[in-house]
Design a protein around this motif. Structure first.
Motif, mmCIF file in Angstrom:
data_model
loop_
_atom_site.group_PDB
_atom_site.id
_atom_site.type_symbol
_atom_site.label_atom_id
_atom_site.label_comp_id
_atom_site.label_asym_id
_atom_site.label_seq_id
_atom_site.Cartn_x
_atom_site.Cartn_y
_atom_site.Cartn_z
ATOM 1 N N PHE A 182 57.293 16.332 37.770
ATOM 2 C CA PHE A 182 55.879 16.443 37.408
ATOM 3 C C PHE A 182 55.403 15.139 36.776
ATOM 4 C CE2 PHE A 182 52.501 17.533 34.370
ATOM 5 C CZ PHE A 182 51.602 18.087 35.262
ATOM 6 N N ARG A 183 54.352 14.575 37.335
ATOM 7 C CA ARG A 183 53.794 13.339 36.766
ATOM 8 C C ARG A 183 52.393 13.639 36.268
ATOM 9 N NH1 ARG A 183 56.162 12.574 41.339
ATOM 10 N NH2 ARG A 183 58.201 11.566 41.302
ATOM 11 N N PRO A 184 52.242 13.684 34.941
ATOM 12 C CA PRO A 184 50.954 14.116 34.360
ATOM 13 C C PRO A 184 49.784 13.289 34.863
ATOM 14 C CG PRO A 184 52.583 13.755 32.632
ATOM 15 C CD PRO A 184 53.223 13.339 33.904
ATOM 16 N N GLU A 185 50.014 11.981 35.090
ATOM 17 C CA GLU A 185 48.874 11.136 35.456
ATOM 18 C C GLU A 185 48.299 11.559 36.807
ATOM 19 O OE1 GLU A 185 51.902 10.207 34.590
ATOM 20 O OE2 GLU A 185 52.785 9.293 36.367
ATOM 21 N N GLU A 186 49.137 12.116 37.691
ATOM 22 C CA GLU A 186 48.626 12.554 38.990
ATOM 23 C C GLU A 186 47.592 13.665 38.841
ATOM 24 O OE1 GLU A 186 51.724 13.737 41.650
ATOM 25 O OE2 GLU A 186 52.626 11.726 41.615
ATOM 26 N N TRP A 187 47.702 14.392 37.764
ATOM 27 C CA TRP A 187 46.780 15.514 37.543
ATOM 28 C C TRP A 187 45.683 15.142 36.553
ATOM 29 C CZ3 TRP A 187 47.115 19.714 40.561
ATOM 30 C CH2 TRP A 187 48.283 19.823 41.316
ATOM 31 N N GLY A 188 45.634 13.870 36.225
ATOM 32 C CA GLY A 188 44.621 13.431 35.286
ATOM 33 C C GLY A 188 44.846 13.971 33.886
ATOM 34 N N LEU A 189 46.119 14.224 33.532
ATOM 35 C CA LEU A 189 46.390 14.768 32.197
ATOM 36 C C LEU A 189 46.826 13.635 31.269
ATOM 37 C CD1 LEU A 189 48.399 17.977 33.098
ATOM 38 C CD2 LEU A 189 45.965 17.749 32.671
ATOM 39 N N GLN A 190 46.333 13.660 30.057
ATOM 40 C CA GLN A 190 46.712 12.673 29.062
ATOM 41 C C GLN A 190 48.084 13.024 28.511
ATOM 42 O OE1 GLN A 190 44.697 10.063 28.251
ATOM 43 N NE2 GLN A 190 43.274 10.808 29.808
ATOM 44 N N ASP A 197 51.249 13.449 20.218
ATOM 45 C CA ASP A 197 51.780 13.332 21.570
ATOM 46 C C ASP A 197 51.878 14.723 22.162
ATOM 47 O OD1 ASP A 197 52.019 10.661 21.448
ATOM 48 O OD2 ASP A 197 54.127 10.666 20.828
ATOM 49 N N PHE A 198 51.573 14.844 23.441
ATOM 50 C CA PHE A 198 51.685 16.152 24.066
ATOM 51 C C PHE A 198 53.090 16.339 24.621
ATOM 52 C CE2 PHE A 198 46.995 15.514 24.938
ATOM 53 C CZ PHE A 198 46.631 16.260 23.837
ATOM 54 N N MET A 199 53.500 17.596 24.659
ATOM 55 C CA MET A 199 54.774 17.905 25.283
ATOM 56 C C MET A 199 54.478 18.606 26.598
ATOM 57 S SD MET A 199 57.985 19.877 23.704
ATOM 58 C CE MET A 199 57.721 21.605 23.822
ATOM 59 N N GLN A 219 50.815 21.707 29.274
ATOM 60 C CA GLN A 219 50.595 20.562 28.407
ATOM 61 C C GLN A 219 50.405 21.131 27.013
ATOM 62 O OE1 GLN A 219 46.906 18.596 29.093
ATOM 63 N NE2 GLN A 219 47.630 16.626 28.380
ATOM 64 N N LEU A 220 51.333 20.822 26.123
ATOM 65 C CA LEU A 220 51.341 21.486 24.819
ATOM 66 C C LEU A 220 51.081 20.513 23.689
ATOM 67 C CD1 LEU A 220 54.512 23.740 25.077
ATOM 68 C CD2 LEU A 220 52.145 24.440 25.291
ATOM 69 N N ASP A 221 50.302 20.989 22.746
ATOM 70 C CA ASP A 221 50.150 20.283 21.491
ATOM 71 C C ASP A 221 50.763 21.195 20.445
ATOM 72 O OD1 ASP A 221 49.438 18.858 19.330
ATOM 73 O OD2 ASP A 221 47.276 19.056 19.577
ATOM 74 N N GLY A 222 52.006 20.933 20.071
ATOM 75 C CA GLY A 222 52.740 21.905 19.277
ATOM 76 C C GLY A 222 53.006 23.099 20.165
ATOM 77 N N GLU A 223 52.513 24.275 19.754
ATOM 78 C CA GLU A 223 52.654 25.428 20.636
ATOM 79 C C GLU A 223 51.336 25.779 21.308
ATOM 80 O OE1 GLU A 223 54.860 28.765 20.648
ATOM 81 O OE2 GLU A 223 56.262 28.238 19.059
ATOM 82 N N LYS B 119 63.587 21.349 25.556
ATOM 83 C CA LYS B 119 62.284 21.655 24.973
ATOM 84 C C LYS B 119 62.181 23.105 24.503
ATOM 85 C CE LYS B 119 59.913 18.180 27.687
ATOM 86 N NZ LYS B 119 59.198 17.943 28.929
ATOM 87 N N TYR B 120 62.747 24.006 25.263
ATOM 88 C CA TYR B 120 62.714 25.415 24.858
ATOM 89 C C TYR B 120 63.475 25.599 23.552
ATOM 90 C CZ TYR B 120 60.877 26.776 29.393
ATOM 91 O OH TYR B 120 60.100 26.927 30.491
ATOM 92 N N SER B 121 64.657 24.966 23.472
ATOM 93 C CA SER B 121 65.457 25.096 22.261
ATOM 94 C C SER B 121 64.712 24.531 21.070
ATOM 95 C CB SER B 121 66.779 24.354 22.424
ATOM 96 O OG SER B 121 67.444 24.809 23.557
#
Lengths: 582, 307
Positions: A182-190, A197-199, A219-223, B119-121
């Motif tokens: 998965f490449r976030p930039e392909e989907w226009g995701l920061q 930082d996003f996970m 795309q997660l910021d924390g949870e 990441k899950y852990s």
């Protein structure tokens, strides 16, 4: 009545007489051909300006016309793009077709008109190689990125044996794996915002919470979910392609496997289209048997949803009770059909066999047994305060949003809209039954659950009426195209005998034409659009499934919630991967 | 200690059978009488599994984490009085020792989740850390009522102080809070948020297999036993009971009643969301436990010198 529903005159007034060419379809849906330049304007007009507008983009697909046995004057000889719109106010469909020129044509995208056009256009791009100008992410949807060719084009092989042996070399494996990266930039995701930082969390395709081979990238910021990208197609088996090489009769078992929890509901959706083409009227008994079995499967499907939904929320036990009850339904199904999940039991012009002796006792036992259980489940699941805390106010969408995204079935009814095709466009004699359409008002996960639970009660009411008023008579129509025909109708003269022989050996020859069915399946509006060019197998079958648009809506409704909430949202959606990917 | 390690697998069997009964199915019933040997088979399987450490993991910490959970839980048993005289050491700070040990247990989750490099852990570890640290607070506070009444941290003294009345009566609020906090400490359903099978796929121990997973697993069950023992000692009079049964039997009976309760909870309740659990803890349990301490202290003061 029909005349006022027909928007052709209005369209002609607006866009000029010569713009539209009408086509007669066997299903009496207004079918109009129009030139490519006009399509966006016309669609915009139909959605926004016309009185009683066509606000639902029901389906969008294409047809490869190149090897079709065309009738004289048929306007397309390469590809046709096909729009099905639905107007709730008119309670009617309209079908728009555009003839396309060239081997790999280009069509203007309508993603800015309807949000749910996005996946439909990607699917057409994937399956036919038709490009959509102005589409934000025109990538393959169902097939892997590395796939060669476009499966629904007629030149694409339909069987593995036509493609040469499959080999997986190391380099190929590496290539395929990196294609899945998965490449976030392909989907226009920061990858980060100003302060964090996003996970990117990859959920699936193997994950206990996704109920099947579904992959979602969060795309997660924390949870907290910032955005989500569902990746589908892992369950794609080419059900539409298979139809093109099966006979009309032998395609029935494949439909069973589209929404594999819905059982005979799929058979019904397909057969209604075929029967419209063939012009078969069913005897009453056949219809009532069909309705009864469909409602049994609706309960069975909802039970699976009920149990797994509770399990997603962390409640371990209900799923066992509900599967036990589903087993009781399967006992009846097995007694009647012989099969369980995939009964393959409806036939062109009726059902495979008459009901077995003693069926009424089995059904009665279930009618007496089930309401008590539902009550118990209410206390166990629906009234549980933790369950409520996890579902109330989660994953809300409004009626307008639901329609924009093509949501049908319980999801739409949970927004307070009592739209049920069994009531609004009755098929198979549903109009003779007395039942209510349950609705709820908040459009959150809990309300979707409320609607489904109440639907089970209503289904049981329908079953009870079937049990009480089961009419006597034939279980199959007396029509030459009924497949296989009832033996006693075939032994009359040489003509009936030959028809029987051909119907059984080649399969029936369904007269040329096009017809669409639309039924209220377990998960929403399921429809089969069958095209016959007068052959023993369909020229094209388009399967419009409810789960497909529902899943497409996931990113929209899960933004801002947490990972745990997403599981509630997925659970309340009630999808089946086979129903999404086909 | 050997006994404890034997009972833990027994509990696994008990849980599976009880769950099965409550879920209308059979559960393990093939290996040995009533399926008891299934645990043996499982343990053997775990022992013979490849001792796999993922190449991306932090090796030392990865190995250390499962050991911590077992060690801290077993250490806590040191201060549990099973019957008069049947106790490893009667520390005069017994309760504090128990609290200290269960706090240490949080490390196993944090380190395990962190070292797995998954990441899950990580999400599981993060949830686990927050949950265990918060519930630690209420757990400690809920016990203060008992300590105030007894005037001692020694569990032996606490049990002895219940000769007239079990503390569950005067300290009912404390008991409820302790029980909830105890479930959260052992991260069992409904508070199994760090593991959350349907969301995080076992969370902090996703990457663990073989006997290292076994340690987490056994640790969890000994943890259940520990919390049941503590509830028994603190609120239900420990080994005290009518004389027709020996004290140790009373203790074990009470303990198993609580273990069964734990299993029943698992069978029946859904899982709240992580932030809901936190909210419940800080907004409801914390004020309640403080209130409990204040009222208890007030009553004791009143009794000692009424105005």
């Amino acid at each position: 009545m029909e005349a006022t529903l027909d928007p052709t005159e209005k369209l002609k007034q607006r866009f000029g007489n010569e713009t539209f060419t009408s086509q007669r379809a066997k299903d009496d849906i207004v079918t109009l051909w129009l030139p490519l330049e006009k399509i966006k304007e016309v669609l915009w007009y139909l959605k926004n300006e016309i009185d009683r507008p066509y606000i639902l983009l029901f389906d969008l697909s294409a047809i490869d016309e190149r090897s079709r046995n065309r009738e004289y004057g048929y306007p397309s000889d390469n590809f046709t793009i096909l729009y099905h719109l639905f107007s709730f106010d008119r309670n009617s469909f309209i079908r728009l077709k555009v003839a396309l020129k060239g081997e790999f044509p280009t069509v203007p995208s309508i993603t800015n008109l309807w949000a749910n056009a996005n996946w439909y256009e990607r699917e057409v791009f994937d399956m036919f190689g038709i490009r959509f100008e102005g589409h934000p992410h025109l990538k393959r949807l169902l097939m892997p990125e590395s796939w060669q060719g476009n499966p629904l084009r007629k030149e694409h092989p339909a069987r593995a044996t036509e493609m040469g042996p499959f080999r997986l070399f190391d380099e190929k494996q590496d290539r395929e794996q990196s294609a899945l990266q998965f490449r976030p930039e392909e989907w226009g995701l920061q990858t980060s915002s100003d302060d964090s930082d996003f996970m990117f969390l990859n959920i699936g395709p193997q994950h206990p919470g996704t109920h099947g081979v579904l992959r979602i990238i969060l795309q997660l910021d924390g949870e907290d979910i910032v955005d989500a990208v569902p990746d589908i197609g892992f369950h794609h088996r080419g059900a539409e392609k298979m139809a093109e090489r099966q006979s009309w009769h032998t395609y029935i078992p494949y439909t069973d496997r589209v929404d594999y929890l819905g059982g005979v509901n799929n058979n019904l959706a397909y057969l209604l289209a075929v029967e419209k083409l063939a012009g078969i009227e069913l005897p009453e008994r056949a219809n009532v048997i069909r309705v009864m079995m469909c409602e049994f499967f609706r309960i069975a499907s909802h039970l699976v949803w009920y149990g797994t939904f509770a399990q997603d929320i962390g409640q371990l036990s209900p799923v066992f009770y509900m599967f036990n009850d589903r087993e009781k339904i399967f006992d009846i199904v097995a007694a009647v059909c012989g099969g369980r999940m995939h009964p393959n039991w409806f036939r062109i012009g009726g059902v495979a066999q008459d009901l077995p002796r003693g069926w009424d006792k089995l059904v009665k036992d279930f009618i007496d047994y089930f309401p008590k259980r539902l009550k118990e489940y209410d206390a166990m699941v629906m009234k549980n305060s933790i369950f409520k805390a996890r579902t109330v106010g989660i994953g809300i969408f409004t009626k307008a949003e639901a329609i924009e995204w093509g949501v049908t079935g319980p999801g739409l009814r949970a927004c307070g809209y009592d739209w049920d095709f069994r009531k609004k466009q009755p098929y198979s004699g549903y109009d003779k039954f007395d039942f209510d359409v349950p609705i709820a008002h908040n459009g959150d996960c809990y309300d979707r659950a409320v609607v489904r639970v109440e639907e089970m009660r209503q289904s049981l009411r329908i079953i009870e009426q079937c049990w009480k008023y089961m009419p006597e008579g034939d279980y199959k129509a007396d029509h030459p195209l009924t497949t296989p025909p009832v033996k006693k109708h075939t032994m009359q003269d040489i003509e009936t005998l030959i028809t029987h022989f051909l119907g059984v050996s080649w399969g029936p020859v369904i007269p040329a034409g096009e017809a669409m069915s639309c039924i209220e399946a377990t998960k929403g509006a399921n429809s089969y659009y069958a095209i016959s060019d007068g052959n023993t197998s369909p020229y094209r079958v388009r399967v419009r499934t409810p789960s497909f648009p529902h899943m497409q809506m996931l990113p929209y409704i899960s933004k801002g919630y947490t990972v745990a909430d997403m599981l509630s949202i997925l659970g309340a959606m009630d999808y089946v991967l086979a129903d999404i990917d086909r | 200690m050997g006994g404890l390690l034997l009972i833990a697998p027994g509990l696994i069997w008990l849980e599976r059978r009880l769950l099965a009964v409550w879920q209308d199915r059979y559960g393990p019933n093939r290996a040995g009488p009533l399926g008891v040997l299934v645990v043996l088979a499982d343990t053997l399987k775990l022992f013979f599994k490849e001792d796999w450490i993922p190449p991306f993991a932090d090796k030392k910490v990865f190995v250390l984490a499962p050991a911590i959970v077992v060690i801290t839980v077993l250490m806590s048993f040191v201060i549990v009085p099973f019957s008069p005289g049947f106790i490893v050491v009667d520390l005069n700070i017994g309760l504090l020792f128990f609290l200290a040990m269960s706090s240490m247990g949080a490390y196993s989750i944090i380190l395990g989740g962190w070292a797995s490099n998954n990441k899950y852990s990580l999400l599981g570890a993060m949830r686990g850390a927050a949950q265990m640290i918060s519930y630690e607070v209420f757990m400690g506070l809920s016990l203060m009522g008992v300590v105030l009444i007894t005037g001692s941290f020694s569990l032996h003294d606490i049990v002895e102080a219940q000769r007239n009345m079990w503390f569950v009566v005067p300290q009912f609020l404390g008991f409820v809070i302790f029980l909830i906090a105890g479930i959260a400490e052992t991260h069992r359903l409904p508070f199994d948020i760090p593991e959350a099978e349907s969301e995080l796929i076992a969370g902090f121990h996703s990457e663990y297999s073989g006997m290292k997973f076994g340690m987490f697993f056994v640790g969890e069950y000994i943890g259940i036993m520990l919390i049941s023992c503590m509830v028994t000692c603190l609120f239900f009079g420990g080994w005290l009971g009518p004389a027709f049964l020996p004290p140790i039997v009373w203790f074990v009976l009470k303990m198993f009643a609580f273990i069964a309760l734990f299993i029943l909870l698992r069978a029946s309740l859904p899982r709240p969301r992580y932030d809901q659990l936190m909210e419940f803890g800080w907004k409801i349990l914390l004020p309640l436990s403080l209130l409990n301490v204040m009222i208890t202290a007030g009553i004791i003061l009143w009794n000692e010198n009424p105005l």
